[in-house]
Design an enzyme around this catalytic site. Structure first.
Site, short mmCIF file in Angstrom:
data_model
loop_
_atom_site.label_atom_id
_atom_site.label_comp_id
_atom_site.label_asym_id
_atom_site.label_seq_id
_atom_site.Cartn_x
_atom_site.Cartn_y
_atom_site.Cartn_z
N HIS A 142 24.26 32.12 2.22
CA HIS A 142 25.00 33.24 2.82
C HIS A 142 24.09 34.19 3.59
CE1 HIS A 142 24.62 34.82 -1.56
NE2 HIS A 142 23.68 35.43 -0.85
N HIS A 182 30.78 36.98 0.19
CA HIS A 182 29.84 36.29 -0.69
C HIS A 182 29.81 36.93 -2.07
CE1 HIS A 182 27.31 39.74 -0.16
NE2 HIS A 182 26.21 39.18 -0.59
N GLY A 213 30.10 43.28 -3.27
CA GLY A 213 29.55 44.33 -2.42
C GLY A 213 29.31 45.61 -3.19
#
Length: 485
Positions: free
Chosen positions: A345, A402, A405
């Site tokens: 990622h 991904h 956060g």
């Protein structure tokens, strides 16, 4: 000995202030000086990084070490309130001619992260920018986003941890009953010897040679099989529920087995590559410099892929008596496991779009949605989601979130969370009953679920916007961060 400090704001590098330090300053005074010079009020905390290597100054020892040498420092305003002249309303993010897609419905997005997003989207050769619901501020460019360019690649957008990503291994010899419930502490007690590199020096040289990493240098073998710091981790998991039975069967998700999720990258190799090829103006894709960067970048991807596999070998060897030494051929998943997912990622790659033009996709904390299923974990003590991309994916630049956060920076987590959780030892058991292995008190606070967004909402946003569907939900049993063996 006096030192000359050049202070700049991370959101406005043209705003520069000079300070002469006749004496050593402790960290608290350095923070006050930075706030005073930058005309910042209502200071809660200030992040200060050394400009030459990006390392954060966090304590007295590091701040005192600045004295006696000229130094450039970057002051982050992500944790402070700037002085606002009239009018007293927040300024909107700068306009950009690049189309920007915001994939967030319920998830709130940080104002600084949005400002960084628009500033980055204004760089030359930008074609498309996508903000995912896990968007949060980075040092200069945001994290949890994707940028597409036509003929220029920006190493700075990918950052130093090239190849960072996640792999999911199904543990075919370990049933969910063997690890679940009250067994988590027993499983955690067995996960000893995970620190340090995999194998001996000769084995590491051999395995690097087998995957074409001879040019990287055998000294990097010392990092193979190591998880690293920050938000990297390995986690034993079980299936909480299957949402799409048919898709789960196709992917290989079985409810009665345990799983291992590994989140790690290229360790310091990617950072070294970034420093060599760092270019704020980008690299033309027709230049020799770009070819050199791409070659080194791809080596970091291969290194990160190998690293995650060897981490799995090490951890599985603590859980089962079976032989998990590396095979003599190119590295494959440990015996008795099936690798279901392994994606990067943090990377850049070419992609042909529907108009027939090949463009370059920069992912900084964004999972590729054109390579099959992906995993979206939260923080420790929260669920992880296995999802399948839906739709053509071009509108979201072939990318999905991904993770959850951050909502709190690391410095802010240190400032706020110890008041809420006075005893760090209590953080080693989560609300879901899982066990956290982490012998670093600071990291326990930095990576606490309270420092992250709600991953359930992040995934729900993506589903409601029609870019993915949930296949299965995994629950943590043991999360491994680091241990002093």
């Amino acid at each position: 000995m006096p030192s000359r400090l050049t202070l700049t704001l991370d959101t406005n590098r043209k705003l520069e202030k000079i300070a002469i330090l006749p004496n050593a300053l402790p960290y608290a005074d350095l923070v006050k000086l930075a706030a005073q010079k930058m005309k910042i009020k209502k200071v809660k905390s200030v992040k200060i990084h050394r400009a030459h290597d990006g390392k954060e100054v966090v304590d007295d020892e590091e701040s005192l070490a600045l004295t006696g040498r000229d130094c450039s420092l970057i002051v982050s305003i992500s944790d402070i309130l700037p002085v606002i002249s009239k009018p007293k309303t927040k300024s909107p993010p700068p306009e950009s001619s690049t189309p920007i897609t915001i994939l967030a419905k319920e998830t709130s997005l940080d104002t600084l992260a949005l400002t960084q997003l628009h500033q980055t989207a204004s760089l030359p050769s930008m074609y498309q920018a996508v903000a995912l619901p896990d968007l949060h501020p980075g040092q200069t460019h945001p994290i949890g986003c994707t940028f597409v360019t036509n003929s220029i690649v920006y190493p700075d957008l990918i950052g130093g941890d090239i190849g960072c990503g996640m792999a999911v291994f199904r543990l075919d010899r370990i049933s969910s009953d063997m690890v679940d419930g009250k067994k988590s502490e027993r499983i955690a007690s067995r996960m000893v010897g995970v620190e340090g590199p995999w194998g001996d020096k000769e084995k590491r040289k051999e395995v690097m040679r087998e995957v074409g990493l001879e040019e990287v240098g055998e000294e990097w073998g010392e990092y193979l099989g190591t998880i690293g710091g920050g938000n990297h981790f390995a986690e034993v998991q079980v299936v909480e529920r299957v949402v799409d039975v048919e898709a789960a069967e196709r992917i290989g998700v079985k409810e009665d087995l345990a799983y291992l999720l590994v989140h790690s990258g290229s360790r310091g190799l990617g950072q070294q590559i970034l420093q060599i090829h760092k270019s704020p103006t980008g690299l033309s894709t027709s230049s020799p410099e770009f070819d050199q960067y791409l070659k080194a970048h791809n080596q970091a991807l291969a290194f990160a892929h190998l690293n995650r596999t060897l981490i799995a070998h090490k951890i599985l060897s603590t859980l089962t008596p079976c032989d998990t030494s590396a095979p003599t051929t190119a590295p494959s998943p440990p015996p008795g496991t099936t690798k279901l997912i392994d994606i990067w990622h943090n990377n850049v790659e070419p992609k042909q779009f529907s108009d027939g033009v090949e463009r370059w996709i920069h992912r900084k904390g964004a999972a590729p949605s054109d390579k099959g299923p992906i995993v979206i974990p939260g923080s420790r003590g929260t669920f992880s989601y296995i999802v399948l991309p839906t739709g053509d994916q071009e509108s979201n630049a072939f990318s999905l979130s991904h993770g959850a956060g951050r909502t709190l920076s690391r410095s802010k987590a240190h400032h706020i969370l110890p008041t809420k959780h006075p005893s760090a030892s209590t953080l080693r058991k989560t609300d879901l009953g899982s066990t956290v292995i982490c012998d670093d008190k600071q990291l326990l606070y930095e990576e606490h679920p309270d420092a992250y967004k709600d991953v359930d909402v992040v995934v729900r946003d993506l589903e409601e916007l029609g870019v993915c569907r949930v296949v299965a939900v995994l629950r943590p049993v043991v999360t491994y961060k680091m241990r002093v063996d």
